[in-house]
Scaffold this motif. Sequence first.
Motif, PDB file in Angstrom:
ATOM      1  N   GLY A   1       1.557   6.380   4.286  1.00  0.00           N
ATOM      2  CA  GLY A   1       0.690   7.428   4.805  1.00  0.00           C
ATOM      3  C   GLY A   1      -0.769   7.064   4.922  1.00  0.00           C
ATOM      4  O   GLY A   1      -1.589   7.904   5.320  1.00  0.00           O
ATOM      5  N   LEU A   2      -1.158   5.833   4.602  1.00  0.00           N
ATOM      6  CA  LEU A   2      -2.553   5.439   4.720  1.00  0.00           C
ATOM      7  C   LEU A   2      -2.933   5.260   6.190  1.00  0.00           C
ATOM      8  O   LEU A   2      -2.133   4.807   7.000  1.00  0.00           O
ATOM      9  CB  LEU A   2      -2.814   4.125   3.983  1.00  0.00           C
ATOM     10  CG  LEU A   2      -2.770   4.146   2.455  1.00  0.00           C
ATOM     11  CD1 LEU A   2      -3.046   2.759   1.931  1.00  0.00           C
ATOM     12  CD2 LEU A   2      -3.773   5.142   1.892  1.00  0.00           C
ATOM     13  N   SER A   3      -4.173   5.585   6.515  1.00  0.00           N
ATOM     14  CA  SER A   3      -4.668   5.345   7.867  1.00  0.00           C
ATOM     15  C   SER A   3      -4.872   3.852   8.076  1.00  0.00           C
ATOM     16  O   SER A   3      -4.928   3.068   7.117  1.00  0.00           O
ATOM     17  CB  SER A   3      -5.994   6.077   8.074  1.00  0.00           C
ATOM     18  OG  SER A   3      -7.012   5.478   7.277  1.00  0.00           O
ATOM     19  N   GLU A   4      -4.994   3.464   9.342  1.00  0.00           N
ATOM     20  CA  GLU A   4      -5.246   2.049   9.646  1.00  0.00           C
ATOM     21  C   GLU A   4      -6.532   1.579   8.985  1.00  0.00           C
ATOM     22  O   GLU A   4      -6.599   0.467   8.450  1.00  0.00           O
ATOM     23  CB  GLU A   4      -5.330   1.853  11.163  1.00  0.00           C
ATOM     24  CG  GLU A   4      -5.598   0.404  11.562  1.00  0.00           C
ATOM     25  CD  GLU A   4      -5.791   0.220  13.054  1.00  0.00           C
ATOM     26  OE1 GLU A   4      -5.944  -0.924  13.487  1.00  0.00           O
ATOM     27  OE2 GLU A   4      -5.799   1.239  13.784  1.00  0.00           O
ATOM     28  N   ARG A   5      -7.560   2.432   9.003  1.00  0.00           N
ATOM     29  CA  ARG A   5      -8.842   2.040   8.408  1.00  0.00           C
ATOM     30  C   ARG A   5      -8.717   1.833   6.896  1.00  0.00           C
ATOM     31  O   ARG A   5      -9.294   0.891   6.348  1.00  0.00           O
ATOM     32  CB  ARG A   5      -9.900   3.090   8.736  1.00  0.00           C
ATOM     33  CG  ARG A   5     -10.390   3.005  10.174  1.00  0.00           C
ATOM     34  CD  ARG A   5     -10.997   4.320  10.636  1.00  0.00           C
ATOM     35  NE  ARG A   5     -12.204   4.706   9.922  1.00  0.00           N
ATOM     36  CZ  ARG A   5     -13.445   4.377  10.301  1.00  0.00           C
ATOM     37  NH1 ARG A   5     -13.632   3.644  11.392  1.00  0.00           N
ATOM     38  NH2 ARG A   5     -14.493   4.798   9.630  1.00  0.00           N
ATOM     39  N   GLU A   6      -7.972   2.696   6.225  1.00  0.00           N
ATOM     40  CA  GLU A   6      -7.826   2.540   4.786  1.00  0.00           C
ATOM     41  C   GLU A   6      -6.981   1.324   4.446  1.00  0.00           C
ATOM     42  O   GLU A   6      -7.251   0.622   3.458  1.00  0.00           O
ATOM     43  CB  GLU A   6      -7.244   3.801   4.161  1.00  0.00           C
ATOM     44  CG  GLU A   6      -7.288   3.802   2.632  1.00  0.00           C
ATOM     45  CD  GLU A   6      -8.670   3.508   2.052  1.00  0.00           C
ATOM     46  OE1 GLU A   6      -8.742   2.792   1.031  1.00  0.00           O
ATOM     47  OE2 GLU A   6      -9.689   3.976   2.628  1.00  0.00           O
ATOM     48  N   ARG A   7      -5.972   1.040   5.249  1.00  0.00           N
ATOM     49  CA  ARG A   7      -5.197  -0.189   5.029  1.00  0.00           C
ATOM     50  C   ARG A   7      -6.098  -1.416   5.190  1.00  0.00           C
ATOM     51  O   ARG A   7      -5.995  -2.377   4.417  1.00  0.00           O
ATOM     52  CB  ARG A   7      -4.019  -0.269   5.998  1.00  0.00           C
ATOM     53  CG  ARG A   7      -2.867   0.663   5.638  1.00  0.00           C
ATOM     54  CD  ARG A   7      -1.588   0.276   6.379  1.00  0.00           C
ATOM     55  NE  ARG A   7      -1.767   0.297   7.825  1.00  0.00           N
ATOM     56  CZ  ARG A   7      -1.598   1.376   8.588  1.00  0.00           C
ATOM     57  NH1 ARG A   7      -1.247   2.521   8.028  1.00  0.00           N
ATOM     58  NH2 ARG A   7      -1.758   1.311   9.893  1.00  0.00           N
TER      59      ARG A   7
ATOM     60  N   ASP B   1       0.840  -1.193   0.000  1.00  0.00           N
ATOM     61  CA  ASP B   1       0.000   0.000   0.000  1.00  0.00           C
ATOM     62  C   ASP B   1       0.875   1.243   0.000  1.00  0.00           C
ATOM     63  O   ASP B   1       2.009   1.220   0.492  1.00  0.00           O
ATOM     64  CB  ASP B   1      -0.900   0.005   1.236  1.00  0.00           C
ATOM     65  CG  ASP B   1      -1.954  -1.089   1.179  1.00  0.00           C
ATOM     66  OD1 ASP B   1      -2.434  -1.385   0.076  1.00  0.00           O
ATOM     67  OD2 ASP B   1      -2.282  -1.647   2.239  1.00  0.00           O
TER      68      ASP B   1
ATOM     69  N   GLU C   1     -15.110   4.602  14.623  1.00  0.00           N
ATOM     70  CA  GLU C   1     -15.284   5.983  15.061  1.00  0.00           C
ATOM     71  C   GLU C   1     -16.705   6.165  15.579  1.00  0.00           C
ATOM     72  O   GLU C   1     -17.585   5.349  15.295  1.00  0.00           O
ATOM     73  CB  GLU C   1     -15.012   6.938  13.897  1.00  0.00           C
ATOM     74  CG  GLU C   1     -13.614   6.852  13.305  1.00  0.00           C
ATOM     75  CD  GLU C   1     -12.546   7.392  14.240  1.00  0.00           C
ATOM     76  OE1 GLU C   1     -12.904   8.013  15.264  1.00  0.00           O
ATOM     77  OE2 GLU C   1     -11.350   7.198  13.941  1.00  0.00           O
TER      78      GLU C   1
END
Length: 200
Positions: free
Chosen positions: A6-12, A3, A171
């Motif tokens: 810089g991706l967030s955990e949610r996007e990963r 990936d 969230e």
Amino acid sequence: MNDPPGLSERERLRRAARRARRAFVAALAAPVRRALEDALAARAAPLLSSGATVASYWPVGAEVDPSGLDARIGRLCFPRITHDGTLAFHACPRARLAAGSSGIPEPPPEAPEVTPDVLLVPLLLFDAAGGRLGQGGGHYDRALARLRAAGTPLAIGLAWDMQEAPALPLEPWDAPLDLVVTPTRLLDFRRARPRAGWPR
């Protein structure tokens, strides 16, 4: 596949879940996939009363196809994305859906808008507390928050068994599911203690 940084955990998680789901479905022979979706429909059907208005969806990619439930639904409706990015639901048979602005088939604008009693909800991942991770647009989260502020719609996630995660980084605005149905299980979260910030 790596990936981008810089991706967030949610996007990963979303990217990994899409890859895993795509690989899972690609490995299914067509009769096996049909049998799994038929089993899921048989498990979900008793949850749908004949007088309920039920919001279904058009499956995208490797999502579970809910069309096996259409004949068991009293009044069928589908979502349209509104100008503010939420979902409005319109009574319409699946055969009358046409490609919308996002390319996903949706009801024509003249189809009557309705308030669903039950929503069949697609997802990328679900967890053991009824948490849901969707595609990231927040459409179902906003729609469920609006509908729950005015009533008690039933939100039923439809998923393959392999889409369960141990726990999800949720969230406060992530709308929980009331139930999840897979080809082998019915998971009911309605009596579970809701997470802080979840609308009920």
